[in-house]
Design a protein around this motif. Structure first.
Motif, PDB file in Angstrom:
ATOM      1  N   VAL A   1       0.667  -1.291  -0.083  1.00 63.43           N
ATOM      2  CA  VAL A   1      -0.060   0.123  -0.099  1.00 63.43           C
ATOM      3  C   VAL A   1       0.777   1.120   0.068  1.00 63.43           C
ATOM      4  O   VAL A   1       0.729   2.153  -0.912  1.00 63.43           O
ATOM      5  CB  VAL A   1      -1.030  -0.098   1.014  1.00 63.43           C
ATOM      6  N   PRO A   2       1.785   1.377   0.827  1.00 62.28           N
ATOM      7  CA  PRO A   2       2.557   2.646   0.810  1.00 62.28           C
ATOM      8  C   PRO A   2       3.289   2.587  -0.357  1.00 62.28           C
ATOM      9  O   PRO A   2       3.704   3.715  -0.869  1.00 62.28           O
ATOM     10  CB  PRO A   2       3.702   2.756   2.007  1.00 62.28           C
ATOM     11  N   PHE A   3       3.870   1.473  -1.098  1.00 66.41           N
ATOM     12  CA  PHE A   3       4.681   1.380  -2.199  1.00 66.41           C
ATOM     13  C   PHE A   3       3.687   2.116  -3.417  1.00 66.41           C
ATOM     14  O   PHE A   3       4.076   2.833  -4.238  1.00 66.41           O
ATOM     15  CB  PHE A   3       4.827   0.009  -2.484  1.00 66.41           C
ATOM     16  N   ALA A   4       2.277   1.569  -3.206  1.00 62.95           N
ATOM     17  CA  ALA A   4       1.308   2.215  -4.464  1.00 62.95           C
ATOM     18  C   ALA A   4       1.354   3.734  -4.215  1.00 62.95           C
ATOM     19  O   ALA A   4       1.330   4.364  -5.295  1.00 62.95           O
ATOM     20  CB  ALA A   4       0.242   1.299  -4.208  1.00 62.95           C
ATOM     21  N   PHE A   5       1.267   4.098  -3.017  1.00 56.86           N
ATOM     22  CA  PHE A   5       1.098   5.630  -2.883  1.00 56.86           C
ATOM     23  C   PHE A   5       2.322   6.383  -3.430  1.00 56.86           C
ATOM     24  O   PHE A   5       2.389   7.286  -3.678  1.00 56.86           O
ATOM     25  CB  PHE A   5       0.872   5.967  -1.255  1.00 56.86           C
ATOM     26  N   ALA A   6       3.542   5.454  -3.072  1.00 52.55           N
ATOM     27  CA  ALA A   6       4.943   6.191  -3.671  1.00 52.55           C
ATOM     28  C   ALA A   6       4.749   6.462  -5.077  1.00 52.55           C
ATOM     29  O   ALA A   6       5.333   7.319  -5.718  1.00 52.55           O
ATOM     30  CB  ALA A   6       6.033   5.240  -2.970  1.00 52.55           C
TER      31      ALA A   6
ATOM     32  N   TRP B   1      11.724  -5.129   7.794  1.00 54.43           N
ATOM     33  CA  TRP B   1      11.463  -4.808   9.046  1.00 54.43           C
ATOM     34  C   TRP B   1      12.434  -3.538   9.363  1.00 54.43           C
ATOM     35  O   TRP B   1      12.053  -2.471   9.528  1.00 54.43           O
ATOM     36  CB  TRP B   1      11.503  -5.573  10.308  1.00 54.43           C
ATOM     37  N   LEU B   2      13.885  -3.730   9.078  1.00 54.96           N
ATOM     38  CA  LEU B   2      14.946  -2.658   9.242  1.00 54.96           C
ATOM     39  C   LEU B   2      14.639  -1.573   8.136  1.00 54.96           C
ATOM     40  O   LEU B   2      14.691  -0.386   8.740  1.00 54.96           O
ATOM     41  CB  LEU B   2      16.052  -3.239   8.770  1.00 54.96           C
ATOM     42  N   LEU B   3      14.263  -1.719   7.179  1.00 54.49           N
ATOM     43  CA  LEU B   3      13.960  -0.714   6.241  1.00 54.49           C
ATOM     44  C   LEU B   3      12.613  -0.051   6.561  1.00 54.49           C
ATOM     45  O   LEU B   3      12.725   1.215   6.633  1.00 54.49           O
ATOM     46  CB  LEU B   3      13.978  -1.109   4.729  1.00 54.49           C
ATOM     47  N   SER B   4      11.806  -0.692   6.768  1.00 58.40           N
ATOM     48  CA  SER B   4      10.600   0.248   7.341  1.00 58.40           C
ATOM     49  C   SER B   4      10.761   1.023   8.643  1.00 58.40           C
ATOM     50  O   SER B   4      10.017   1.895   8.648  1.00 58.40           O
ATOM     51  CB  SER B   4       9.126  -0.752   7.436  1.00 58.40           C
ATOM     52  N   THR B   5      11.421   0.367   9.498  1.00 57.47           N
ATOM     53  CA  THR B   5      11.644   1.113  10.871  1.00 57.47           C
ATOM     54  C   THR B   5      12.377   2.407  10.185  1.00 57.47           C
ATOM     55  O   THR B   5      12.148   3.575  10.850  1.00 57.47           O
ATOM     56  CB  THR B   5      12.487   0.335  11.675  1.00 57.47           C
ATOM     57  N   ALA B   6      13.517   2.330   9.390  1.00 58.57           N
ATOM     58  CA  ALA B   6      14.285   3.604   9.054  1.00 58.57           C
ATOM     59  C   ALA B   6      13.242   4.506   8.270  1.00 58.57           C
ATOM     60  O   ALA B   6      13.172   5.781   8.685  1.00 58.57           O
ATOM     61  CB  ALA B   6      15.193   3.289   7.841  1.00 58.57           C
ATOM     62  N   TYR B   7      12.211   3.879   7.498  1.00 61.40           N
ATOM     63  CA  TYR B   7      11.191   4.965   6.736  1.00 61.40           C
ATOM     64  C   TYR B   7      10.391   5.682   7.703  1.00 61.40           C
ATOM     65  O   TYR B   7      10.279   6.893   7.667  1.00 61.40           O
ATOM     66  CB  TYR B   7      10.453   3.996   5.777  1.00 61.40           C
TER      67      TYR B   7
ATOM     68  N   MET C   1      10.108   1.965  -1.559  1.00 63.45           N
ATOM     69  CA  MET C   1       9.988   1.110  -2.670  1.00 63.45           C
ATOM     70  C   MET C   1      10.788   0.044  -2.257  1.00 63.45           C
ATOM     71  O   MET C   1      10.665  -1.179  -2.682  1.00 63.45           O
ATOM     72  CB  MET C   1      10.360   1.861  -3.858  1.00 63.45           C
ATOM     73  N   ALA C   2      11.976   0.209  -1.546  1.00 58.73           N
ATOM     74  CA  ALA C   2      12.941  -0.876  -1.287  1.00 58.73           C
ATOM     75  C   ALA C   2      12.235  -1.803  -0.292  1.00 58.73           C
ATOM     76  O   ALA C   2      12.478  -3.014  -0.429  1.00 58.73           O
ATOM     77  CB  ALA C   2      14.461  -0.299  -0.616  1.00 58.73           C
TER      78      ALA C   2
ATOM     79  N   LEU D   1      12.017  -3.145  -9.921  1.00 58.31           N
ATOM     80  CA  LEU D   1      13.416  -2.508  -9.710  1.00 58.31           C
ATOM     81  C   LEU D   1      13.613  -1.410 -10.869  1.00 58.31           C
ATOM     82  O   LEU D   1      13.816  -0.506 -10.639  1.00 58.31           O
ATOM     83  CB  LEU D   1      14.547  -3.340  -9.626  1.00 58.31           C
ATOM     84  N   PHE D   2      13.383  -1.911 -11.995  1.00 56.85           N
ATOM     85  CA  PHE D   2      13.548  -1.291 -13.274  1.00 56.85           C
ATOM     86  C   PHE D   2      12.707   0.026 -13.362  1.00 56.85           C
ATOM     87  O   PHE D   2      13.174   1.127 -13.542  1.00 56.85           O
ATOM     88  CB  PHE D   2      13.610  -1.870 -14.524  1.00 56.85           C
ATOM     89  N   TYR D   3      11.578  -0.062 -13.421  1.00 58.05           N
ATOM     90  CA  TYR D   3      10.431   0.851 -13.370  1.00 58.05           C
ATOM     91  C   TYR D   3      10.809   1.626 -12.174  1.00 58.05           C
ATOM     92  O   TYR D   3      10.385   3.001 -12.640  1.00 58.05           O
ATOM     93  CB  TYR D   3       9.237   0.234 -13.692  1.00 58.05           C
TER      94      TYR D   3
END
Lengths: 672, 135
Positions: free
Chosen positions: A198-203, A265-271, A293-294, A334-336
């Motif tokens: 969902v956040p990916f889609a908003f991004a 988990w680590l990346l979303s915590t950073a986010y 996105m990552a 990744l590419f798009y």
């Protein structure tokens, strides 16, 4: 590519036929929703956008029907379906038969896309009249991800594939998975993995439209918080299960499957930290988009690693038919993703610059550096076998010591940062203020560390971790103290009322502190059990005693009991402290007639100081038993910390909006 | 010349990235294990003598010897043609028995064609699906 289901004869395999046709229907609908969303968005035709959303509602409905069909088939032991033969049986309790929905590859992919469709429905419901500029692309992206999973299911992993020859009984579910914890672990994990779509889609929507404003920011932050919460819960439940069922004395083994859940988990915590910088200062805009996105990519990668077995075998790539699909999809995203970022960079990049070295902004940057750094180390260690396979032709793995060695210093730095970050003001903090704030907590930390040193703790890492943890506890406690004192002065509230109101009125700030508190306790548990675990093996005859960390274990007898579905071998042991009987422990093994392997019944006696953890290793005909005894100091605090993190997460999810954040400058960027 | 905040922060972050990179790549040294099939172990015996290996194979039926009253195991793993002997001390998983697939980690001794194992893993059948899917 073939369409095997065309050959499913509805008279012979009715469930297979209906299930597959429904899946194909959902596939068509997702395809339509994607096209309609993109078309309606680009041409600004609202009816098309709405029509696409209706198609997504329909996929939710159809996928729910598919899932209930499979559940019904599992419940009634329909062994016409190969999936049910492989992952269930008529002998297991019905609740676990239902849990077999996520017990295997095909079912869990269906479960994934079903959860995604439920999330999609929630997003559509929430945004019927809001955030309309982004919605066409949000729903198109959600439809795209649904389409990918449905394609994989239909062409490579259909749970409705009928068995070639009739069989009367299923192979059943591994007994170590027939546990309550294992029934709730995968759904939590999946609610986490899937939710990051969902956040990916908003991004993606922000990149396509070139627009970000406060309304958008609220959506993307909350929709990242929900999956973060479930992922945290899923990881904790998984480690608890490993601790009490697997019987090797620990809860985390740096297994690829575990790493797969830790990375997002680590990346979303950073986010969740850096999105605050965007809210307050309108900075890090492109970075945040990249991070989320990552996170999504790593979630899909995590599903792939868990469900394909790609990292558990010596040579990969031919391992599972779903591999090709995932590799194509991951490369596509990744590419798009990168292409969109590149094209939109001039629009989304931040105009604001950092103003002072000592500011909350810069401390968040270092927090992000550490979290993404740990994530990179875990990713590198996890995927290294694949890299070396490609480069050298054989797999080279790195074991747990690598992960411990790399993550320990980074985790320590992160913990220290958690301690000092709340003391630093936004924009520009003054050193004198900072030093004054830090004085009391540092003195406290120094005192505690010295006491520990005097008590005989000499190892550098445990001392450093404890010190850093105490620093966090002290600064967090100070923050609470100040908040409570301010409320008491202003409103004359009693202490506990003030404390509660603090959590309710400022959920994000103080809820965040509760999470930090939990993290510290969790670290105490890790340090205690990692550095001071005692492990001993003893052989005992009935009447013998053994000693472990001040406890006396008195072995009485070995018993064999027969139940309808299992045989149980149990050693009964009396745990004493001095002469006082503390409790009775019964480590044992279960033998299930349908399963090839016995199951360990670990016996655990838990106190806040440490756990006595007993595993029945072996026994002989004279009732002599070999016991593996562990003493895991402080591990109790690992679970308490985990609970606190979840409680903090619930507080933070409280929809109240802090007024201060509404004042944040939010320049909506016009469509170029 | 006074550096601006932005430059200092970017400098600090770059330094951090370098440090993390150093940690990761220096951490790799000495921690590597060759993950091999038994036939590869045979072929590469000279190269990996004394190094860490991680071997996949099935427990040779009838080969398990357990020391009485102790959790000390000697057994052999095989792929049907080649075999390697293994020594392991500790609790074995519930699934450990004749004929099952195991992963053994430890030091390889080429002269004795023997592994002094530090870890013995049995495959968790539902976590991984590779077994049924592998060609």
């Amino acid at each position: 590519m073939s369409f095997p289901w065309i050959h499913y004869d509805p008279t012979q395999h009715p469930v297979a036929f209906v299930g597959t046709v429904l899946l194909a229907w959902a596939w068509l609908m997702a395809l339509y929703a994607m096209v309609a969303g993109v078309w309606g968005g680009l041409r600004r035709r609202e009816p098309w956008v709405r029509s696409g959303e209706h198609a997504l509602w329909a996929t939710t409905l159809v996928l729910s029907m598919v899932v209930f069909l499979l559940w019904q088939a599992l419940y009634t032991n329909n062994f016409d379906l190969a999936y049910i033969v492989q992952h269930s049986s008529s002998k297991i309790p019905r609740l676990y038969a239902l849990a077999a929905l996520w017990g295997g590859q095909e079912g869990s992919l269906l479960f994934w896309v079903w959860i995604l469709s439920l999330y999609t429905a929630l997003v559509l419901l929430q945004n019927r009249h809001r955030r309309r500029p982004w919605l066409p692309y949000v729903s198109a992206t959600l439809a795209l991800v649904q389409l990918f999973f449905l394609t994989t299911i239909l062409f490579a992993a259909n749970p409705f594939t009928p068995v070639p020859e009739a069989v009367g009984e299923g192979r059943g579910l591994n007994p170590i998975l027939q546990r309550p914890l294992m029934a709730i672990h995968p759904p939590n994990l999946y609610l986490g993995y899937v939710g990051f779509t969902v956040p990916f889609a908003f991004a993606v929507a922000a990149l396509v439209t070139g627009q970000m404003n406060l309304e958008w920011l609220v959506a993307i932050r909350r929709w990242a918080l929900v999956p973060w919460f479930f992922l945290t819960a899923g990881i904790l439940i998984g480690s608890r299960w490993a601790y009490q069922e697997l019987g090797w004395g620990g809860y985390w083994a740096w297994d690829p499957v575990e790493n797969a859940s830790l990375m997002p988990w680590l990346l979303s915590t950073a986010y969740l930290h850096s999105i605050m910088v965007q809210e307050k200062k309108n900075m890090l805009r492109a970075w945040n988009i990249t991070l989320i996105m990552a996170t999504f990519l790593l979630s899909v990668l995590g599903t792939f690693i868990t469900r394909s077995g790609i990292l558990s075998s010596v040579h990969a790539f031919a391992v599972s038919p779903i591999g090709d699909y995932f590799i194509v999809f991951l490369s596509f995203i990744l590419f798009y993703g990168l292409a969109l970022l590149y094209i939109r960079w001039p629009v989304i990049r931040s105009a604001q610059r950092i103003e002072a070295v000592l500011s909350k902004e810069s401390s968040f940057l270092f927090n992000n550096l550490l979290l993404t750094g740990i994530c990179f180390a875990v990713l590198w260690g996890t995927l290294f076998p694949l890299v070396s396979d490609l480069v050298k032709g054989h797999r080279i793995t790195v074991a747990a010591p690598f992960f411990n060695q790399v993550t320990a210093p980074l985790g320590l730095a992160l913990l220290i940062l958690t301690g000092i970050c709340p003391l630093i003001a936004w924009r520009r903090a003054t050193w004198t203020n900072f030093e004054r704030n830090l004085l009391l907590p540092s003195v406290f930390t120094l005192v505690v560390t010295s006491v520990l040193f005097a008590l005989g703790v000499r190892e550098a890492l445990p001392l450093a971790f404890t010190g850093a943890g105490v620093l966090v506890l002290a600064t967090t406690a100070l923050e609470f103290y100040r908040g409570v004192r301010a409320r008491r002065r202003m409103y004359g509230e009693p202490v506990w009322t003030a404390f509660g109101k603090l959590l309710i009125k400022h959920p994000r700030r103080y809820g965040g502190y509760v999470v930090h508190f939990g993290v510290v306790l969790l670290f105490f548990g890790i340090v205690g059990s990692a550095f001071y675990q005692v492990k001993r093996e003893v052989f005992l005859r009935p009447g013998d005693t053994a000693h472990l960390q001040g406890y006396t274990l008195k072995y009485e007898s070995l018993s064999l009991r027969r139940f309808p579905h299992k045989d149980l071998v149990t050693a009964s042991i009396v745990l004493q402290r001095g002469d006082r009987v503390v409790t009775r422990l019964a480590p044992g093994r279960e033998f299930h007639p349908n399963a090839d392997q016995p199951v360990t019944n670990v016996a655990i006696y838990s106190t806040w100081r440490g756990d006595v953890y007993l595993v029945l290793g072996a026994w002989d005909e004279n009732q002599g038993v070999t016991l593996e005894m562990y003493y895991n100091p402080l591990i109790f605090w690992f679970w308490v910390g985990g609970w606190l993190m979840l409680i903090g997460g619930v507080i933070v999810m409280n929809p109240r909006w802090e007024p201060a954040y509404m004042l944040a400058p939010q320049a909506a960027v016009a469509r170029p | 010349m006074r550096l601006r905040a932005r430059e200092i922060v970017i400098g600090g972050l770059s330094l951090g990235i370098l440090l993390i990179g150093y940690l990761v790549f220096s951490g790799m040294r000495g921690q590597q294990q060759y993950y091999l099939h038994l036939d590869e172990l045979d072929r590469m015996a000279a190269e990996i003598d004394g190094k860490g290996v991680r071997i996949n194979g099935r427990v040779e039926p009838g080969s398990i010897r357990k020391a009485p009253q102790r959790l000390v195991y000697d057994f052999a793993i095989t792929d049907g043609q080649r075999r390697v002997t293994v020594h392991y001390e500790g609790v074995v998983s519930d699934m450990f028995k004749d004929g099952i697939e195991v992963v053994v980690e430890g030091r390889y001794d080429a002269r004795r064609n023997h592994i002094e194992a530090t870890r013995l893993l049995t495959k968790c059948p539902s976590k991984y699906q590779a077994d049924t899917a592998r060609p």
